[in-house]
Design a protein around this motif. Structure first.
Motif, short mmCIF file in Angstrom:
data_model
loop_
_atom_site.label_atom_id
_atom_site.label_comp_id
_atom_site.label_asym_id
_atom_site.label_seq_id
_atom_site.Cartn_x
_atom_site.Cartn_y
_atom_site.Cartn_z
N GLY A 1 0.77 -1.23 0.00
CA GLY A 1 0.00 0.00 0.00
C GLY A 1 0.80 1.28 0.00
N PHE A 2 2.11 1.19 0.08
CA PHE A 2 2.92 2.39 0.09
C PHE A 2 3.75 2.52 -1.18
CE2 PHE A 2 3.24 4.94 4.03
CZ PHE A 2 2.15 4.40 4.67
N ASN B 1 -0.20 -3.48 9.40
CA ASN B 1 -0.82 -2.34 8.71
C ASN B 1 -0.53 -1.03 9.42
OD1 ASN B 1 -2.14 -3.68 6.52
ND2 ASN B 1 -3.61 -4.50 7.99
N ASN C 1 -5.14 12.14 -0.28
CA ASN C 1 -4.12 11.13 -0.02
C ASN C 1 -2.76 11.76 0.22
OD1 ASN C 1 -5.96 9.13 -0.27
ND2 ASN C 1 -5.18 8.26 -2.15
N ALA D 1 -0.96 6.00 0.73
CA ALA D 1 -1.69 4.98 -0.01
C ALA D 1 -3.17 5.06 0.36
CB ALA D 1 -1.14 3.60 0.34
N ASP D 2 -4.00 4.39 -0.43
CA ASP D 2 -5.43 4.36 -0.15
C ASP D 2 -5.68 3.74 1.21
OD1 ASP D 2 -6.01 5.49 -2.60
OD2 ASP D 2 -6.21 3.55 -3.60
N TYR D 3 -6.63 4.29 1.94
CA TYR D 3 -7.07 3.82 3.24
C TYR D 3 -6.03 3.97 4.35
CZ TYR D 3 -10.23 1.74 -0.11
OH TYR D 3 -11.08 1.55 -1.16
N VAL D 4 -5.00 4.76 4.14
CA VAL D 4 -4.02 5.04 5.19
C VAL D 4 -4.45 6.32 5.88
CG1 VAL D 4 -1.63 5.62 5.69
CG2 VAL D 4 -2.14 3.86 4.02
N ARG E 1 -3.19 1.60 8.14
CA ARG E 1 -3.97 1.28 6.94
C ARG E 1 -5.21 0.55 7.38
NH1 ARG E 1 -2.95 -2.61 2.00
NH2 ARG E 1 -4.11 -1.46 0.44
N GLU E 2 -6.37 1.21 7.23
CA GLU E 2 -7.66 0.65 7.64
C GLU E 2 -8.48 0.33 6.40
OE1 GLU E 2 -9.35 3.62 10.19
OE2 GLU E 2 -8.13 2.99 11.90
N ILE E 3 -8.54 -0.94 6.07
CA ILE E 3 -9.29 -1.38 4.89
C ILE E 3 -10.75 -1.54 5.29
CG2 ILE E 3 -9.53 -3.19 3.16
CD1 ILE E 3 -6.55 -3.80 3.63
#
Length: 156
Positions: free
Chosen positions: A15-16, A47, A70, A105-108, A126-128
């Motif tokens: 994610g990074f 995460n 972001n 990244a997305d959801y970070v 990072r929370e999905i």
């Protein structure tokens, strides 16, 4: 200008990727990006991440942290010091204004920030969302389905 090999981080983090690519571009030999203040990016859990910046001489009132879309922006601007009654013979501690930008990244999300011993720590997680997490799907076979129908018909 220093160049850091971030390839081990590509293999161990999820994610990074965009963040590491941006760091590579900024730290490239012809980027000319300022190296102040120095920072580390650590992976503290599956995460969880931490950005640590060396901001000696700055207080929490001198630093602002902003998250927009972001992007994470850390700004530092020291209030003008008055040198009344003292003469500075050598100024080696940097107190110039700075601005560091990080692409997240997305959801970070940023969970916390703390300043201790001249180091600014920014904790990220990072929370999905539940809808995007993997889930297990049960597999049925036609033989099992027909037996259930027959059993239901017999019970009725």
């Amino acid at each position: 200008m220093r160049h850091f090999d971030l390839s081990p981080l590509y293999r161990s983090t999820v994610g990074f990727d965009r963040l590491f690519q941006a760091i590579d571009q900024l730290s490239g030999p012809d980027a000319g990006a300022p190296a102040y203040p120095p920072y580390n990016i650590e992976r503290t859990g599956e995460n969880a991440y931490r950005i640590t910046m060396a901001v000696a001489g700055f207080s929490d009132q001198d630093i602002s942290i902003e998250v927009r879309e972001n992007g994470l922006t850390v700004k530092g601007e020291k209030a003008a010091e008055t040198d009344e009654g003292r003469a500075v013979l050598y100024r080696g501690i940097a107190s110039r204004a700075f601005e560091r930008r990080f692409q997240l990244a997305d959801y970070v999300v940023v969970k916390a920030a703390s300043l201790e011993h001249g180091l600014l720590h920014i904790d990220l997680v990072r929370e999905i969302p539940e809808a995007l997490k993997p889930r297990t799907i049960a597999i049925t076979t036609p033989a099992n389905t027909s037996k259930q129908i027959e059993a239901n018909a017999a019970a009725a």
